[in-house]
Design a protein around this motif. Sequence first.
Motif, mmCIF file in Angstrom:
data_model
loop_
_atom_site.group_PDB
_atom_site.id
_atom_site.type_symbol
_atom_site.label_atom_id
_atom_site.label_comp_id
_atom_site.label_asym_id
_atom_site.label_seq_id
_atom_site.Cartn_x
_atom_site.Cartn_y
_atom_site.Cartn_z
ATOM 1 N N ARG A 144 0.773 -1.091 -0.024
ATOM 2 C CA ARG A 144 0.275 0.239 -0.135
ATOM 3 C C ARG A 144 1.267 1.095 -0.062
ATOM 4 O O ARG A 144 1.488 1.325 0.705
ATOM 5 C CB ARG A 144 -1.443 -0.002 1.143
ATOM 6 N N ASP A 145 1.255 2.094 -0.838
ATOM 7 C CA ASP A 145 2.079 2.996 -1.183
ATOM 8 C C ASP A 145 1.327 3.941 -0.233
ATOM 9 O O ASP A 145 1.087 4.802 0.193
ATOM 10 C CB ASP A 145 1.171 4.003 -2.828
ATOM 11 N N ARG A 146 2.884 4.590 0.040
ATOM 12 C CA ARG A 146 3.160 5.434 1.388
ATOM 13 C C ARG A 146 2.371 5.129 2.297
ATOM 14 O O ARG A 146 2.085 6.228 3.518
ATOM 15 C CB ARG A 146 3.339 7.264 1.024
ATOM 16 N N GLN A 147 2.162 4.135 2.523
ATOM 17 C CA GLN A 147 1.489 3.493 4.405
ATOM 18 C C GLN A 147 2.146 3.306 4.859
ATOM 19 O O GLN A 147 3.118 2.327 4.630
ATOM 20 C CB GLN A 147 0.286 2.701 3.956
ATOM 21 N N THR A 148 2.231 3.637 6.195
ATOM 22 C CA THR A 148 3.629 3.599 7.664
ATOM 23 C C THR A 148 2.855 1.635 7.624
ATOM 24 O O THR A 148 2.067 1.673 8.415
ATOM 25 C CB THR A 148 2.673 4.623 8.917
ATOM 26 N N GLY A 149 4.031 1.354 8.167
ATOM 27 C CA GLY A 149 4.218 0.181 7.765
ATOM 28 C C GLY A 149 4.215 -0.969 7.412
ATOM 29 O O GLY A 149 4.575 -1.994 7.145
ATOM 30 N N SER A 150 3.683 -1.153 6.242
ATOM 31 C CA SER A 150 3.223 -1.471 4.730
ATOM 32 C C SER A 150 4.884 -2.108 3.852
ATOM 33 O O SER A 150 5.402 -1.037 3.763
ATOM 34 C CB SER A 150 2.413 -0.759 3.961
ATOM 35 N N MET A 151 4.866 -3.560 3.965
ATOM 36 C CA MET A 151 5.554 -3.717 3.659
ATOM 37 C C MET A 151 5.958 -3.897 1.725
ATOM 38 O O MET A 151 4.627 -3.371 1.421
ATOM 39 C CB MET A 151 5.661 -5.654 4.020
ATOM 40 N N GLY A 152 7.257 -4.027 1.843
ATOM 41 C CA GLY A 152 7.516 -4.208 0.669
ATOM 42 C C GLY A 152 6.737 -5.596 -0.631
ATOM 43 O O GLY A 152 7.011 -6.881 -0.381
ATOM 44 N N MET A 153 6.377 -4.920 -1.792
ATOM 45 C CA MET A 153 5.928 -6.463 -2.582
ATOM 46 C C MET A 153 7.248 -7.350 -3.126
ATOM 47 O O MET A 153 8.178 -7.160 -3.877
ATOM 48 C CB MET A 153 5.005 -5.779 -3.744
ATOM 49 N N LYS A 154 6.945 -8.189 -3.377
ATOM 50 C CA LYS A 154 8.020 -9.358 -3.704
ATOM 51 C C LYS A 154 7.934 -10.458 -4.409
ATOM 52 O O LYS A 154 6.962 -11.513 -4.016
ATOM 53 C CB LYS A 154 9.027 -10.309 -2.215
ATOM 54 N N PRO A 155 8.652 -10.389 -5.293
ATOM 55 C CA PRO A 155 9.052 -10.220 -6.006
ATOM 56 C C PRO A 155 8.516 -8.209 -6.604
ATOM 57 O O PRO A 155 7.286 -8.213 -6.671
ATOM 58 C CB PRO A 155 10.251 -9.889 -7.364
ATOM 59 N N CYS A 156 9.056 -7.149 -6.787
ATOM 60 C CA CYS A 156 8.132 -6.382 -7.343
ATOM 61 C C CYS A 156 7.359 -5.863 -8.846
ATOM 62 O O CYS A 156 8.131 -5.955 -9.588
ATOM 63 C CB CYS A 156 9.360 -4.941 -6.987
ATOM 64 N N PRO B 145 13.076 -1.631 -5.453
ATOM 65 C CA PRO B 145 13.403 -0.943 -4.744
ATOM 66 C C PRO B 145 13.959 -2.092 -3.184
ATOM 67 O O PRO B 145 13.199 -1.124 -1.375
ATOM 68 C CB PRO B 145 11.819 -0.824 -4.286
ATOM 69 N N TYR B 146 14.606 -2.365 -3.394
ATOM 70 C CA TYR B 146 15.402 -3.175 -2.794
ATOM 71 C C TYR B 146 16.171 -2.207 -1.598
ATOM 72 O O TYR B 146 16.420 -2.674 -0.472
ATOM 73 C CB TYR B 146 15.746 -4.816 -2.822
ATOM 74 N N ILE B 147 17.118 -1.810 -1.937
ATOM 75 C CA ILE B 147 17.925 -1.165 -1.983
ATOM 76 C C ILE B 147 17.721 0.300 -1.900
ATOM 77 O O ILE B 147 17.055 0.644 -2.438
ATOM 78 C CB ILE B 147 19.274 -1.834 -1.883
ATOM 79 N N LYS C 159 24.983 0.717 0.130
ATOM 80 C CA LYS C 159 23.868 0.202 0.052
ATOM 81 C C LYS C 159 23.203 -0.013 1.241
ATOM 82 O O LYS C 159 24.303 -0.776 1.611
ATOM 83 C CB LYS C 159 23.690 -0.510 -1.605
ATOM 84 N N ILE C 160 21.751 0.271 0.899
ATOM 85 C CA ILE C 160 21.382 -0.158 3.067
ATOM 86 C C ILE C 160 20.131 -0.996 2.055
ATOM 87 O O ILE C 160 19.434 -0.460 1.339
ATOM 88 C CB ILE C 160 21.274 1.293 3.552
ATOM 89 N N GLN C 161 20.406 -2.225 2.445
ATOM 90 C CA GLN C 161 18.779 -2.620 2.726
ATOM 91 C C GLN C 161 17.123 -2.154 3.185
ATOM 92 O O GLN C 161 17.288 -1.470 4.547
ATOM 93 C CB GLN C 161 18.261 -3.856 3.668
ATOM 94 N N SER C 162 16.078 -1.858 1.927
ATOM 95 C CA SER C 162 15.405 -0.984 2.156
ATOM 96 C C SER C 162 14.325 -1.697 3.425
ATOM 97 O O SER C 162 14.244 -3.008 3.210
ATOM 98 C CB SER C 162 14.423 -0.652 1.465
ATOM 99 N N PRO C 163 13.929 -0.028 4.681
ATOM 100 C CA PRO C 163 13.063 -1.022 5.855
ATOM 101 C C PRO C 163 12.050 -1.762 4.740
ATOM 102 O O PRO C 163 11.031 -2.684 5.491
ATOM 103 C CB PRO C 163 12.604 0.450 6.039
ATOM 104 N N GLU C 164 11.248 -1.656 3.745
ATOM 105 C CA GLU C 164 10.478 -2.754 3.420
ATOM 106 C C GLU C 164 10.493 -3.674 2.912
ATOM 107 O O GLU C 164 9.051 -4.784 2.412
ATOM 108 C CB GLU C 164 9.593 -2.040 2.511
ATOM 109 N N TYR C 165 11.781 -4.195 2.919
ATOM 110 C CA TYR C 165 12.266 -5.618 2.407
ATOM 111 C C TYR C 165 13.081 -6.039 3.630
ATOM 112 O O TYR C 165 14.469 -6.563 3.456
ATOM 113 C CB TYR C 165 12.836 -5.446 1.121
ATOM 114 N N GLY C 166 12.561 -6.106 5.089
ATOM 115 C CA GLY C 166 13.144 -6.764 5.931
ATOM 116 C C GLY C 166 15.007 -5.480 6.152
ATOM 117 O O GLY C 166 15.287 -6.406 7.672
ATOM 118 N N GLY C 167 14.783 -3.881 5.960
ATOM 119 C CA GLY C 167 16.103 -3.360 6.521
ATOM 120 C C GLY C 167 15.690 -3.021 7.800
ATOM 121 O O GLY C 167 14.500 -2.437 8.214
ATOM 122 N N ASP C 168 16.649 -2.290 8.145
ATOM 123 C CA ASP C 168 16.997 -1.563 9.698
ATOM 124 C C ASP C 168 17.417 -0.213 9.391
ATOM 125 O O ASP C 168 17.565 -0.104 10.617
ATOM 126 C CB ASP C 168 16.939 -2.464 11.167
ATOM 127 N N GLY C 169 18.413 -0.079 8.945
ATOM 128 C CA GLY C 169 18.778 1.096 8.029
ATOM 129 C C GLY C 169 20.609 0.667 8.300
ATOM 130 O O GLY C 169 20.920 2.352 8.260
#
Lengths: 156, 439
Positions: B191-203, B292-294, B303-313
Amino acid sequence: MKQKALMALSALALLSFQTAPKKTASASAVNKSNAATPAKTTAGNAAVMERGKTVYLTQCLACHQVDGGGVPHLNAPLDGATAVTGKDKAKLITIVIKGLKGVELDGEFYSNAMAPHPEMTDQQIADVLTYIRNSWSNKASAVTAAEVKAVRAKIK
Amino acid sequence: MKNNFLLSLSLLAVFSACAQQPGDNPGVYSPEKSAVPKPAGLVADADNAGLKLPAGFGAIKVADGIGRARHIVVTQQGDIYVKLMRAVDGKGVLKLHDNNGDGKSDATTGFGNYGGTGIAIKNGYLYASSDEEVFRYKLDAKGDVIAPLQPEKIISGLINRRQHESKSIALDNNGNIYVNIGAYSNSCQERDRQTGSMGMKPCPILDSAGGIWQFKADKLNQTYGDGVRYATGLRNVVGLDWNSQANQLFVMQHGRDDLHNIFPALYTEQENADLPAETMYALKKGDNAGWPYIYYDPFKNKKIQSPEYGGDGKKEGSSEYVDPVVAFPAHMAPNGLLFYTGNMFPAKYKNGAFIAFHGSWNRAPLPQEGYYVAFVPFENGKPSGKWEVFANGFAGIEVVTGTRGAQHRPCGLAQGPDGSLYVSDDVKGTIYRIIYTGK
């Protein structure tokens, strides 16, 4: 944490900077009684505006910006927007609760999605809508928690 | 002095046919060299059109109020073609002509009833894009469009979901055209730009957008099946240019937004304002920049893993994704890229990159950034020094707090036959011409 508080403070300062000149202008206006009228009849009390501002800072400012001007082509403006100051409060309440996937407003298309905010309380939504309807150049009637509750019940 | 100038000008005209606007057929334009406005006659506006420039540079306001001027290109005769985001009076491509060589436009004509962003000249053709198509128009020996109402449709059917919809274009020296197809999403969340919504896999967006597609520059009616996904994992590219020294496509990516709004527990507002970098990539066929993965962190240079794909910053992203060649501050929205091949500017600018930063909004509540033209020196097709602000003052205010407050926003860049640098503004529709008058 401290940094965030500071930032919120500076954002507040910016917000009050945006509204301050208007107050001065209306105070110095020739017809003082006229200038003072809208605040009494439309904005509700200062506490509502303060609470609304707090919600605005945390939920709205990032996209709609400190001056309510939005971002051309991306994020809709609130200041001067007919849909914000218009009579259709139910539509505004619905937008806050359900969000939007881009929107056409006053002949322009704004492409960024607006996230839904169903987690906000009726009072928070009422406060922030009253706030945006009475900030910057906007002057319109307040939105009440009862109105939000009624709309929320319908769209569920 | 003047003679020397004229001499170098005509040499320049010959040279520029191959070097400045690569591929412009010298034969087509040779009769018109004398029509090029002479730099010797140019005088910068007293206020440099409101711009702040390095010593020795000046600016001329070429035109004003012409519409939302996106990308621009200048012919060998010095005429400017402007692509408007939205057609004005049925004209989406404007041609600005200077009658007397003072640098100011005296006559505006137009055609093409479609809005869009991309415009380019190559091998005697003007290319222009809507948000779904790319057209081309044959130019005559004067650089005029021969049949403005009968363009050839080169590409059609490109995805336009009204988000990152600009179809920017660049051409190489080998008969190919490159088209950006931006991702219709911020970070490919469910859900685009929604708080906490995770990334689609694969995009799933990456199948038809979020990358650069390569097509033939001279083949009609192409669509996805005729093209090649040249590079992927690019959220949105508006500024791109072919670097003839490196013989390589360079692109400027608009980095993702909303790290704080979407993941407030992982990113502060300050971190949201500073992350991720706006990035310049030197692309090879098949490259994947990782969206959108990094995202790219310009402080860690990683390169940092995106939080939508399990990253923590902190978690690093996969090494399969290419690294940028330059990382700029976040959210500044690079809308124009131009490699400068002219001879008017001092030597340090030769072959370097100019970038038009449209200016940020996603740094709020902190002050916004960008709204200027930056420069990166290059040697042998590679960045050779730090980037710097080249032309500032477009916004007309010292600090932009709300994006609407910016009076002008740089968008497109072009190089004139004399080496002038042109900048377009898509707020008020101003065209600037930056010249070097120092010695």
